[in-house]
Design an enzyme around this catalytic site. Structure first.
Site, PDB file in Angstrom:
ATOM      1  CE1 TYR A   1      -1.373  12.808 -18.072  1.00 49.57           C
ATOM      2  CE2 TYR A   1      -2.988  12.301 -19.790  1.00 49.57           C
ATOM      3  CZ  TYR A   1      -2.757  12.720 -18.427  1.00 49.57           C
ATOM      4  OH  TYR A   1      -3.918  12.777 -17.476  1.00 49.57           O
TER       5      TYR A   1
ATOM      6  CG  PHE B   1      -5.758  -5.887   4.520  1.00 51.17           C
ATOM      7  CD1 PHE B   1      -4.657  -6.229   5.222  1.00 51.17           C
ATOM      8  CD2 PHE B   1      -5.509  -4.646   3.658  1.00 51.17           C
ATOM      9  CE1 PHE B   1      -3.516  -5.536   5.196  1.00 51.17           C
ATOM     10  CE2 PHE B   1      -4.084  -3.707   3.748  1.00 51.17           C
ATOM     11  CZ  PHE B   1      -3.408  -4.393   4.558  1.00 51.17           C
ATOM     12  CB  THR B   2      -6.117  -2.025   7.109  1.00 50.51           C
ATOM     13  OG1 THR B   2      -5.157  -2.230   6.323  1.00 50.51           O
ATOM     14  CG2 THR B   2      -5.692  -2.534   8.517  1.00 50.51           C
TER      15      THR B   2
ATOM     16  CG  PHE C   1      -2.643   0.787  11.297  1.00 49.37           C
ATOM     17  CD1 PHE C   1      -4.094   0.769  10.969  1.00 49.37           C
ATOM     18  CD2 PHE C   1      -1.946   0.705  10.142  1.00 49.37           C
ATOM     19  CE1 PHE C   1      -4.480   0.553   9.374  1.00 49.37           C
ATOM     20  CE2 PHE C   1      -2.321   0.448   9.048  1.00 49.37           C
ATOM     21  CZ  PHE C   1      -3.438   0.293   8.509  1.00 49.37           C
TER      22      PHE C   1
ATOM     23  CG  ASP D   1      -6.750  -8.485  -1.869  1.00 54.92           C
ATOM     24  OD1 ASP D   1      -5.538  -8.597  -2.624  1.00 54.92           O
ATOM     25  OD2 ASP D   1      -6.776  -7.730  -0.786  1.00 54.92           O
TER      26      ASP D   1
ATOM     27  CE  LYS E   1       1.223  -5.623   0.037  1.00 53.85           C
ATOM     28  NZ  LYS E   1       0.520  -4.107  -0.132  1.00 53.85           N
TER      29      LYS E   1
ATOM     30  NE  ARG F   1      -1.373  -4.466  10.606  1.00 52.08           N
ATOM     31  CZ  ARG F   1      -1.760  -3.697   9.275  1.00 52.08           C
ATOM     32  NH1 ARG F   1      -1.542  -4.293   8.284  1.00 52.08           N
ATOM     33  NH2 ARG F   1      -1.734  -2.620   9.563  1.00 52.08           N
TER      34      ARG F   1
END
Ligand code: PLI
Length: 459
Positions: free
Chosen positions: A74, A126-127, A451, A217, A260, A384
């Site tokens: 943990y 970006f969303t 979306f 980002d 990614k 998009r």
């Protein structure tokens, strides 16, 4: 004919997953049941899945080996220390906070760095990023160069920040009312477009001059580094690893979706140099994610991420990655299919405005095109455009983004050139019969990030 610029896969395949192809009649039924939203189609009903490159990567034998070395304590897992030291070495930031994925890092950054009413300039929205900025009282302001909003303009660094827009915002609201400036590398919704090193240097200098923090980002930072190596002469002989390191040297911190460029299936992190911000992030991470030594990830996932991040910076890997995406784009361009140019790092974006000139933006052309591509060929893509852009937080009106696109996103190390050919042939066929694409209207519109789970029917 295409020339032979495309490197073969720099790996061999050790394990395979069988995919099945439904009949067209079955796919018609499936699309209808899914409310013509490709997010709501079951994975088993998809032949080639280009919904996203997020969490869909194939891991290497070394990463799978790493999974077996998970320390699932943990607190104080050794895998965390491996991940922490890897990120510190490769990115150069002093502090790292683990999160379950990128939006977890965005949420914490919003809590610690935004005061209600402050502005958060960024190179295109970006969303999830904008969602967390707004949820924490921030006001997003787009500072990307104008050309990024035009699918037809071909520029080497179409993700660059427009310094004049940053200066104008500073003049308008004052530097003290800017929470931080966010630079995405690469810019997802512009088409996976990169930011140049020179632009990062200039933005950083402007921010420093006015005492504004700059966060990156970092989600697709290795792909961005490849474009810098390819397109900025100063870096043509610089290893990718060194380019990545220099990119981050201009920032105060970053958010990262590990799903990614870390070549994993889950995970993320937040980095910063400032000690006070770090202490405050450590307080918030236990509220939303978990202990500062796992932040929502299993020990085994942190191990896979530490290994994957290093693999992602191998020159052969990243060259193949970028050029495989480019191959698909070039095949479509050769056939006259309208796409966002130039082809970016993670995806080929179909330009739905030119693909479906018979539909207005309020008839949701990109949503309709994505649904029809699935029905025709079993290839899953993602809208998009106006659907993803959501509504203005103040007026409640639909945002009308200039870019109305369908993203064919290529998972890393998953598909071969033969798959790219099949996708290209399917899109080219559909383009020849584009009049069959019917407009859509909403039947269920969720209030947040609509979306993902929204539903539609034909007009
Ligand atoms: O999906 P997350 O929460 O790990 O990461 C959020 C996120 C942040 N920034 C950028 C540029 C992204 O592309 C991103 C997630 N992208 C998704 C899910 C995509 O399909 O592009």
């Amino acid at each position: 004919m295409l020339d032979k610029r495309y490197p073969a896969e720099p790996f061999r395949i050790k394990s395979v997953e069988t995919v099945k192809m439904n009949t067209r009649a079955e796919r018609e039924e499936i699309a209808k049941k899914a409310g013509y939203n490709t997010f709501l189609i079951n994975s088993e009903d998809v032949y080639i899945d280009l919904l996203t490159d997020s969490g869909t990567n194939a891991m290497s034998d070394k990463q799978w080996g790493g999974l077996m070395q998970g320390d699932e304590a943990y607190a104080g897992s050794r895998n965390w220390f491996h991940l922490e030291s890897t990120v510190q070495e490769l990115f150069g930031f002093k502090h790292v906070i683990p999160t379950h994925q990128g939006r977890g890092a965005e949420n914490i950054l919003g809590h610690i760095a935004i005061k209600p009413g402050q502005y958060v300039p960024g190179n295109m929205y970006f969303t999830t990023t904008r969602f967390h900025q707004e949820a924490n009282g921030g006001i997003f302001r787009d500072i990307i160069i104008d050309e990024a909003h035009d699918a037809t303009i071909n520029l080497p660094f179409k993700g660059n920040v427009d310094l004049k827009k940053v200066q104008a915002l500073i003049d308008e609201v004052g530097a003290e009312n800017i929470a931080y400036l966010c630079v995405a590398v690469t810019v997802n919704l512009a088409g996976g477009q990169p930011v140049s090193m020179q632009n990062l240097r200039d933005v950083s200098a402007l921010c420093k001059k006015h005492g504004i923090k700059m966060f990156m980002d970092a989600t697709r930072c290795v792909e961005n580094a490849y474009f810098i190596q390819e397109r900025e002469p100063e870096f043509k002989d610089t290893p990718i690893k060194d380019i990545v390191h220099e990119m981050f040297s201009y920032a105060d911190g970053c958010t990262m979706s590990g799903k990614k460029d870390c070549l994993t299936n889950i995970g993320g992190f937040l980095c910063m140099n400032d000690d006070d911000l770090y202490m405050s992030a450590r307080e918030w991470v236990v509220v939303y994610e978990g202990m500062p030594s796992y932040g929502g990830m299993a020990g085994r996932d942190m191990e896979a991420m530490a290994i994957g991040l290093r693999e992602s910076m191998q020159e052969e890997y990243i060259e193949h990655r970028i050029k495989q995406v480019r191959y698909l784009g070039d095949r479509l361009l050769e056939a006259g299919v309208p796409i966002v140019e130039p082809v970016g790092g993670h995806a080929v974006f179909l330009d739905a405005r030119r693909f479906c000139p018979h539909l207005t933006q309020d008839q949701l052309p990109a949503q309709a095109l994505a649904a029809q591509l699935y029905i025709d060929s079993g290839v899953r893509s993602m809208e998009r455009g106006i659907v993803s852009a959501g509504r203005d937080k103040v007026t409640g009106e639909d945002h009308h983004p200039k870019l109305e696109t369908v993203r064919l996103t290529i998972p890393r190390r998953v598909y071969t050139y033969a798959h790219m050919d099949l996708v290209a042939d399917s899109v080219i066929d559909l383009y020849k019969n584009k009049e069959e694409i019917k407009g859509l209207k909403w039947v269920y519109e969720p209030k947040m990030l609509r979306f993902f789970t929204g539903r539609f029917e034909h007009i």
